[in-house]
Design a protein around this motif. Structure first.
Motif, PDB file in Angstrom:
ATOM      1  N   ARG A   1       3.049   2.975  -9.040  1.00 40.69           N
ATOM      2  CA  ARG A   1       4.210   1.762  -8.875  1.00 40.69           C
ATOM      3  C   ARG A   1       3.921   0.619  -8.129  1.00 40.69           C
ATOM      4  O   ARG A   1       3.636   1.033  -7.428  1.00 40.69           O
ATOM      5  CB  ARG A   1       5.549   2.613  -8.141  1.00 40.69           C
ATOM      6  N   PRO A   2       4.272  -0.544  -9.391  1.00 44.40           N
ATOM      7  CA  PRO A   2       3.547  -2.125  -8.168  1.00 44.40           C
ATOM      8  C   PRO A   2       4.755  -2.158  -6.829  1.00 44.40           C
ATOM      9  O   PRO A   2       5.797  -1.793  -7.310  1.00 44.40           O
ATOM     10  CB  PRO A   2       3.909  -2.905  -9.099  1.00 44.40           C
ATOM     11  N   GLY A   3       3.895  -2.099  -5.922  1.00 49.41           N
ATOM     12  CA  GLY A   3       4.887  -2.421  -4.659  1.00 49.41           C
ATOM     13  C   GLY A   3       5.420  -1.272  -3.808  1.00 49.41           C
ATOM     14  O   GLY A   3       6.122  -1.303  -2.913  1.00 49.41           O
ATOM     15  N   GLN A   4       4.498  -0.290  -4.365  1.00 44.89           N
ATOM     16  CA  GLN A   4       4.682   1.338  -3.723  1.00 44.89           C
ATOM     17  C   GLN A   4       4.223   2.139  -2.964  1.00 44.89           C
ATOM     18  O   GLN A   4       2.699   1.877  -4.150  1.00 44.89           O
ATOM     19  CB  GLN A   4       5.891   1.936  -4.649  1.00 44.89           C
ATOM     20  N   VAL A   5       3.639   2.777  -2.162  1.00 45.28           N
ATOM     21  CA  VAL A   5       2.574   3.604  -1.627  1.00 45.28           C
ATOM     22  C   VAL A   5       2.244   4.835  -2.224  1.00 45.28           C
ATOM     23  O   VAL A   5       1.506   5.150  -1.719  1.00 45.28           O
ATOM     24  CB  VAL A   5       2.587   2.865  -0.471  1.00 45.28           C
TER      25      VAL A   5
END
Length: 476
Positions: free
Chosen positions: A297-301
Motif C-alpha cells: 500500500r502506498p505510504g504504508q510500511v
C-alpha cells in the motif's frame, strides 16, 4: 570453520544457515563497481584480514563502496571483533568522534587520509586460517547514528541480533540463494551494509553492488531483488528505459525514508512492481515490512516481521487505539533490537522490554502501519490540533506540480505552531495559495499549510532523509 552468526533467538524460527555456510553451500559471487570475487576468494581474503586483526576487540573499517570493504568487514567478523563502519564521507570531527567513542584498536582501509596508519586490505591475499565461532551475544557491529539529536551514538548489535533480523526478512521477502541482490547504497548504514551485504552473504545469494545507484547500472545488473532509497527510485522513474529493464526482477524494496505515493505509482506503471516498503532504525534493524506474498500500500510500511510486536503510545502514556487515525509514538520489541549504546550507561529499553523509536505512527485495525514522522520534528501542535507532518506532505505530493515536499511546525504566537511547507516544483510554476487550498481540499482545513516556501532542493543526508532541522534554521 567459522560461523559468525550463531544461535537462534527463541521467538523466531531461524533456518540452520550460518554466514559462511551460505557462501560455501551456494558459492555466490560478490561484485562491487565492476570488480568481482568468488565465494572461495572472498573467504580466503577475509581469513587473511582476520589474521591481521590479531585478536582486537573492536575494529574500524573505512566503509567505501569497494570490494575491500566487503572483505574487511567479513574478515573482522570472522576474527570475533566488533566492526565499526566509518562513513566514507565523514568529516574529520565525525571520524575522530567515532574512533574515540568506539575504542577501535585497529583500523582497516586503504586511504591514509581517512585513518592514521590503517592496516591495508588486499583482496588478492589468501589464507586458510580458521577462527573460533563468535557467541550469539557477542557484539558484531557498532553502527553510529546520524547524530540528528547530538553527537552520533554507537549502537551495539550482536551476532544473534543480526542473524534474527536477516532471517526475519528472508521469511517476509522470500529471500533465497537463487536471488541476485542489486543495490548501490552506502556500506556504512544498516540498509547498505547489514541488509545489502551481510544479508546476501548470510542467505547465500549473489550480490551486485553498483558502486553508485545510477538507474543505468541498476538496469544493467539483471537482478531479482533490488534495494533502493526513495531518491534512487525517483531517479529510476525519471529514466523510463532503465525502469522498464527492471520488469524481470522479483522484488523492489524501498526504505530509509518514506517513499512518496506518486513515485510508488510511477514505479508500478513502469516496472510492473509495487515496491515493498519497510520500517526500521539503526537501533532496531527492520521491524515492520510489507511482504513478498502480500499486498503493498502506498505510504504504508506493512506489518511486524516475525518475532516483533508493536504498539503506539499517546502523550499521556496510554496505548493509542489501532483505528488507523490515532497518532502515537511507535514502540517495538523483538530479537533484532540493539544490546545497548556504546559507552552510555543505562538500559535502552523500558523495564518491560519496549524500545521507544521516537517515530510517530498510526496502526490500522488490520495491523498495517503508517509512519507519520519523528516526534521531535513531525508532530505539529497547531491551534489545539495535533497534526502529523507526513499526511500534509502526502497531500502536497498528490499535486501534479510538486516533486518533493517537507513540512514542519514553525513557532507562532497565535497558533503555537504554524504548519509550514517547503516544496520543490517539477515543471510549471504553481502559486502558494493554490497549494494551500489543494491541501485544505484533501485534508481537514486546519491541516493546511499557513505558508509554502519554494526551494530548488531539499536538504537530505546520505540515505535520502530530509534534514528538517536545517529547514527550521537559516532557510526560513
Amino acid at each position: 570453520m567459522i560461523w559468525p552468526f550463531c544461535a537462534p533467538y527463541t521467538r523466531v524460527t531461524i533456518r540452520p544457515m550460518r554466514l559462511l555456510e551460505g557462501l560455501l553451500a551456494h558459492a555466490p559471487s560478490v561484485s562491487v563497481a565492476g570488480r568481482s570475487l568468488s565465494a572461495e576468494r572472498l573467504l580466503s581474503a577475509a581469513s587473511a584480514v582476520a589474521g591481521d586483526v590479531g585478536g582486537a576487540a573492536t575494529v574500524a573499517v573505512d566503509a567505501t563502496p569497494t570490494l575491500e570493504t566487503v572483505v574487511a568487514v567479513t574478515g573482522a567478523l570472522m576474527s570475533g571483533a566488533a566492526v565499526v563502519p566509518v562513513p566514507a564521507d565523514a568529516g574529520t570531527a565525525e571520524r575522530e568522534h567515532i574512533l574515540r567513542d568506539s575504542g577501535a584498536e585497529v583500523t582497516l582501509g586503504n586511504r591514509p587520509e581517512a585513518f592514521a596508519s590503517p592496516v591495508p586490505v588486499d583482496v588478492a591475499r589468501a589464507s586458510g586460517a580458521t577462527f573460533a565461532a563468535a557467541a550469539p551475544e557477542a557484539v558484531a557491529l557498532v553502527m553510529y547514528t546520524s547524530g540528528t539529536t547530538g553527537a552520533p551514538k554507537g549502537v551495539e548489535l550482536t551476532h544473534g541480533t543480526v542473524e534474527a533480523g536477516l532471517d526475519a526478512l528472508a521469511e517476509a521477502w522470500d529471500w533465497t540463494p537463487e536471488d541476485r541482490l542489486v543495490h548501490g547504497l552506502p556500506m556504512f548504514h544498516v540498509h547498505g551494509l547489514i541488509l545489502g551485504v551481510l544479508g546476501a552473504l548470510r542467505h547465500g545469494c549473489s550480490l551486485t553492488h553498483t558502486g553508485r545507484p545510477h538507474p543505468a547500472a541498476y538496469a544493467a545488473a539483471r537482478g531479482t531483488l533490488y534495494f533502493g532509497v526513495p531518491t534512487v527510485w525517483s531517479r529510476v522513474c525519471a529514466e523510463p528505459a532503465a525502469a522498464r529493464a527492471l520488469r524481470p526482477a522479483r522484488l523492489l524494496v524501498s526504505g530509509s525514508a518514506p517513499l512518496p505515493a506518486p513515485v510508488f505509482e510511477r514505479l508500478y506503471a513502469l516496472t510492473g512492481h509495487r515496491p515493498v516498503e519497510r520500517y526500521g532504525m539503526t537501533e532496531t534493524l527492520i521491524t515492520v515490512s510489507s511482504r513478498a506474498d502480500g499486498e503493498r500500500r502506498p505510504g504504508q510500511v506493512g506489518v511486524p516481521v516475525a518475532g516483533v510486536r508493536t504498539r503506539i503510545v499517546a502523550e499521556d502514556g496510554t496505548e493509542a487505539p489501532r483505528d488507523g487515525e490515532a497518532i502515537g509514538e511507535l514502540w517495538v520489541d523483538g530479537p533484532m533490537l540493539l544490546r545497548r549504546y556504546r559507552g552510555i550507561p543505562g538500559e535502552p529499553r523500558t523495564p518491560d522490554g519496549w524500545f521507544r523509536t521516537g517515530d510517530l505512527a498510526r496502526i490500522a485495525p488490520d495491523g498495517w502501519h503508517r509512519i507519520v514522522g519523528r516526534a521531535s520534528t513531525d508532530l505539529i501542535k497547531c491551534g489545539g490540533y495535533r497534526i502529523g507532518a507526513g499526511e500534509v506532505e502526502d497531500a502536497l505530493l498528490a499535486h501534479p506540480a510538486v516533486r518533493e515536499a517537507a513540512v514542519i511546525g514553525v513557532p507562532d504566537a497565535d497558533l503555537g505552531e504554524a504548519v509550514t511547507a517547503f516544496v520543490v516544483i517539477a515543471g510549471a510554476a504553481v502559486a502558494e495559495r493554490e497549494l494551500i487550498d489543494f491541501v485544505a481540499a484533501h485534508l481537514s482545513v486546519h491541516k493546511r499549510p499557513r505558508a509554502v516556501h519554494f526551494l530548488d532542493v531539499l536538504p537530505r543526508n546520505a540515505m535520502g532523509k530530509v534534514q528538517k532541522k536545517r529547514l527550521a534554521g537559516p532557510m526560513l
